[in-house]
Design a protein around this motif. Sequence first.
Motif, PDB file in Angstrom:
ATOM      1  N   GLU A 220      35.674  69.698  52.525  1.00 11.60           N
ATOM      2  CA  GLU A 220      34.512  69.607  53.413  1.00 11.60           C
ATOM      3  C   GLU A 220      33.219  69.947  52.667  1.00 11.60           C
ATOM      4  OE1 GLU A 220      37.333  71.039  54.072  1.00 11.60           O
ATOM      5  OE2 GLU A 220      38.079  70.163  55.939  1.00 11.60           O
ATOM      6  N   ILE A 221      33.278  70.964  51.817  1.00  9.40           N
ATOM      7  CA  ILE A 221      32.104  71.343  51.021  1.00  9.40           C
ATOM      8  C   ILE A 221      31.742  70.219  50.059  1.00  9.40           C
ATOM      9  CG2 ILE A 221      31.262  72.924  49.236  1.00  9.40           C
ATOM     10  CD1 ILE A 221      33.009  75.099  50.581  1.00  9.40           C
ATOM     11  N   LEU A 222      32.768  69.646  49.431  1.00  8.15           N
ATOM     12  CA  LEU A 222      32.537  68.568  48.468  1.00  8.15           C
ATOM     13  C   LEU A 222      31.896  67.365  49.148  1.00  8.15           C
ATOM     14  CD1 LEU A 222      33.032  67.986  45.471  1.00  8.15           C
ATOM     15  CD2 LEU A 222      35.204  66.927  46.123  1.00  8.15           C
ATOM     16  N   ARG A 223      32.403  66.987  50.316  1.00  7.94           N
ATOM     17  CA  ARG A 223      31.845  65.844  51.033  1.00  7.94           C
ATOM     18  C   ARG A 223      30.398  66.118  51.456  1.00  7.94           C
ATOM     19  NH1 ARG A 223      37.238  65.400  53.239  1.00  7.94           N
ATOM     20  NH2 ARG A 223      36.622  66.589  55.090  1.00  7.94           N
ATOM     21  N   SER A 224      30.090  67.356  51.797  1.00  5.12           N
ATOM     22  CA  SER A 224      28.716  67.702  52.185  1.00  5.12           C
ATOM     23  C   SER A 224      27.757  67.558  51.013  1.00  5.12           C
ATOM     24  CB  SER A 224      28.669  69.132  52.731  1.00  5.12           C
ATOM     25  OG  SER A 224      29.428  69.251  53.912  1.00  5.12           O
ATOM     26  N   TYR A 225      28.173  68.037  49.829  1.00  5.50           N
ATOM     27  CA  TYR A 225      27.340  67.872  48.639  1.00  5.50           C
ATOM     28  C   TYR A 225      27.136  66.388  48.325  1.00  5.50           C
ATOM     29  CZ  TYR A 225      26.879  72.658  46.842  1.00  5.50           C
ATOM     30  OH  TYR A 225      26.528  73.969  46.653  1.00  5.50           O
ATOM     31  N   PHE A 226      28.215  65.622  48.466  1.00  7.91           N
ATOM     32  CA  PHE A 226      28.146  64.202  48.152  1.00  7.91           C
ATOM     33  C   PHE A 226      27.206  63.481  49.121  1.00  7.91           C
ATOM     34  CE2 PHE A 226      29.872  59.831  48.242  1.00  7.91           C
ATOM     35  CZ  PHE A 226      29.739  59.531  46.907  1.00  7.91           C
ATOM     36  N   SER A 227      27.300  63.821  50.405  1.00  5.82           N
ATOM     37  CA  SER A 227      26.396  63.236  51.402  1.00  5.82           C
ATOM     38  C   SER A 227      24.955  63.577  51.083  1.00  5.82           C
ATOM     39  CB  SER A 227      26.746  63.735  52.801  1.00  5.82           C
ATOM     40  OG  SER A 227      28.030  63.323  53.184  1.00  5.82           O
ATOM     41  N   LEU A 228      24.720  64.835  50.722  1.00  9.63           N
ATOM     42  CA  LEU A 228      23.365  65.271  50.392  1.00  9.63           C
ATOM     43  C   LEU A 228      22.811  64.502  49.202  1.00  9.63           C
ATOM     44  CD1 LEU A 228      21.005  67.196  50.863  1.00  9.63           C
ATOM     45  CD2 LEU A 228      22.192  68.900  49.458  1.00  9.63           C
ATOM     46  N   PHE A 229      23.664  64.286  48.183  1.00 11.06           N
ATOM     47  CA  PHE A 229      23.222  63.526  47.012  1.00 11.06           C
ATOM     48  C   PHE A 229      22.829  62.104  47.397  1.00 11.06           C
ATOM     49  CE2 PHE A 229      24.073  60.453  43.684  1.00 11.06           C
ATOM     50  CZ  PHE A 229      23.312  60.947  42.642  1.00 11.06           C
ATOM     51  N   LEU A 230      23.661  61.444  48.193  1.00 10.56           N
ATOM     52  CA  LEU A 230      23.377  60.063  48.567  1.00 10.56           C
ATOM     53  C   LEU A 230      22.104  59.950  49.395  1.00 10.56           C
ATOM     54  CD1 LEU A 230      26.896  58.605  49.426  1.00 10.56           C
ATOM     55  CD2 LEU A 230      25.531  58.218  47.383  1.00 10.56           C
ATOM     56  N   TYR A 231      21.932  60.855  50.329  1.00  7.49           N
ATOM     57  CA  TYR A 231      20.717  60.818  51.143  1.00  7.49           C
ATOM     58  C   TYR A 231      19.480  61.084  50.293  1.00  7.49           C
ATOM     59  CZ  TYR A 231      22.845  60.328  55.756  1.00  7.49           C
ATOM     60  OH  TYR A 231      23.499  59.844  56.861  1.00  7.49           O
ATOM     61  N   LYS A 232      19.603  62.011  49.350  1.00  4.00           N
ATOM     62  CA  LYS A 232      18.457  62.305  48.477  1.00  4.00           C
ATOM     63  C   LYS A 232      18.129  61.106  47.603  1.00  4.00           C
ATOM     64  CE  LYS A 232      15.249  64.858  46.773  1.00  4.00           C
ATOM     65  NZ  LYS A 232      14.097  65.261  47.607  1.00  4.00           N
ATOM     66  N   LEU A 233      19.154  60.465  47.060  1.00  6.61           N
ATOM     67  CA  LEU A 233      18.924  59.279  46.229  1.00  6.61           C
ATOM     68  C   LEU A 233      18.268  58.177  47.046  1.00  6.61           C
ATOM     69  CD1 LEU A 233      19.338  57.629  43.620  1.00  6.61           C
ATOM     70  CD2 LEU A 233      21.608  57.016  44.485  1.00  6.61           C
ATOM     71  N   CYS A 234      18.778  57.941  48.247  1.00  4.75           N
ATOM     72  CA  CYS A 234      18.224  56.872  49.082  1.00  4.75           C
ATOM     73  C   CYS A 234      16.802  57.203  49.523  1.00  4.75           C
ATOM     74  CB  CYS A 234      19.108  56.644  50.303  1.00  4.75           C
ATOM     75  SG  CYS A 234      20.676  55.849  49.883  1.00  4.75           S
ATOM     76  N   SER A 235      16.517  58.474  49.711  1.00  2.00           N
ATOM     77  CA  SER A 235      15.161  58.887  50.055  1.00  2.00           C
ATOM     78  C   SER A 235      14.192  58.556  48.926  1.00  2.00           C
ATOM     79  CB  SER A 235      15.135  60.387  50.350  1.00  2.00           C
ATOM     80  OG  SER A 235      13.808  60.839  50.568  1.00  2.00           O
ATOM     81  N   ILE A 236      14.635  58.796  47.690  1.00  2.00           N
ATOM     82  CA  ILE A 236      13.797  58.502  46.530  1.00  2.00           C
ATOM     83  C   ILE A 236      13.594  56.995  46.382  1.00  2.00           C
ATOM     84  CG2 ILE A 236      13.736  58.582  44.002  1.00  2.00           C
ATOM     85  CD1 ILE A 236      15.165  61.309  44.214  1.00  2.00           C
ATOM     86  N   VAL A 237      14.688  56.241  46.522  1.00  2.00           N
ATOM     87  CA  VAL A 237      14.604  54.785  46.394  1.00  2.00           C
ATOM     88  C   VAL A 237      13.727  54.192  47.484  1.00  2.00           C
ATOM     89  CG1 VAL A 237      15.926  52.643  46.484  1.00  2.00           C
ATOM     90  CG2 VAL A 237      16.840  54.612  45.253  1.00  2.00           C
ATOM     91  N   SER A 238      13.787  54.776  48.676  1.00  2.00           N
ATOM     92  CA  SER A 238      13.050  54.241  49.823  1.00  2.00           C
ATOM     93  C   SER A 238      11.571  54.589  49.806  1.00  2.00           C
ATOM     94  CB  SER A 238      13.661  54.760  51.129  1.00  2.00           C
ATOM     95  OG  SER A 238      15.000  54.370  51.246  1.00  2.00           O
ATOM     96  N   LYS A 239      11.185  55.481  48.929  1.00  2.00           N
ATOM     97  CA  LYS A 239       9.807  55.976  48.933  1.00  2.00           C
ATOM     98  C   LYS A 239       8.790  54.852  48.808  1.00  2.00           C
ATOM     99  CE  LYS A 239       8.394  58.050  45.293  1.00  2.00           C
ATOM    100  NZ  LYS A 239       8.256  59.035  44.193  1.00  2.00           N
ATOM    101  N   ASP A 240       9.029  53.927  47.892  1.00  2.00           N
ATOM    102  CA  ASP A 240       8.098  52.824  47.700  1.00  2.00           C
ATOM    103  C   ASP A 240       8.081  51.870  48.887  1.00  2.00           C
ATOM    104  OD1 ASP A 240       7.342  53.810  45.277  1.00  2.00           O
ATOM    105  OD2 ASP A 240       8.753  52.566  44.148  1.00  2.00           O
TER     106      ASP A 240
END
Length: 308
Positions: free
Chosen positions: A164-184
């Motif tokens: 559960e902890i691992l999946r939470s970190y992984f979700s956080l990484f994906l959302y952060k990456l998509c947030s950066i990509v979506s910025k433009d």
Amino acid sequence: MNNQNIISFSISELREKNPDAPGIVHNGCFISLPEYDNQNRSVLFNYPCRINAYFIMICESGSADININLNEYRISENSILIHKPNNILQMIGTNEARGYLLGFEENLLQQVDINVRGLGPVLLQVLEEPVLHVTPEESRQLQGLIRSIADEIAKAREMPFFEEILRSYFSLFLYKLCSIVSKDRKERPSVESSAKSRNEEYFHRFMQELSLHYKNERSVGFYASQLCITPKYLTTLIKKVSGHSAADWIDRYVILEAKNLLRYSSMSIQEVAYYLNFPNQSFFGKYFKHQTGMSPSAYKMQQRSDEA
């Protein structure tokens, strides 16, 4: 290479075939950190291969040249390369590159609490230009999350709620990456946003169907029927979203596969023609020359000359 096709790996198969390459593997996820032996790491991608997984490379220092679908890209400090399943990947050179590598298979996305459908438009943004340049702070944030995932895998396998902890970190990484990509994207005018979103969804579905059927189906009508729309409408919306027509995308996929088979596999030209569902070698040769300006045999000889 003696393979009859471009080699395709899952993450576990990639590790099995490269046991000396450094990295952590767990449940469809692969991680490599800067302190690992970079020279050994490059062994993973020395030859053209398809990896049935997403790979995200974040360059910390130095640079690396990577070939994706016959297009060469360079990643350097504070740049990110995103590789998607079914792309053909090869590492062609490094210049003291150090960085972070996170790979994950499609089934891992199904295990985490994340809006996969919402990621579609973001992934489209990197479809043709997979290298992103980010700020040093954004790069550090993503690097820190990858390191946290690696630490959890390495140290906490027996801890309660580990998965559960691992999946939470992984979700956080994906959302952060998509947030950066979506910025433009957020900085662009949102004209006809609902229509644009609908068109992008059709384009995403078209590309999915194309990746599945391009070896056997080359007509726009087939893909239009798969999407339950008319060929004319499919052509119009694909052109609007991507700048290329549906027929262009079909030809690009077929020629990409043909080039890679001619360059890297042991198939004869006739075998390539049949593999790609052409009625005969002559028909394939005319199609290939129309698209590339040279015959399959000339292309094959040119590649051998370049590699000599």
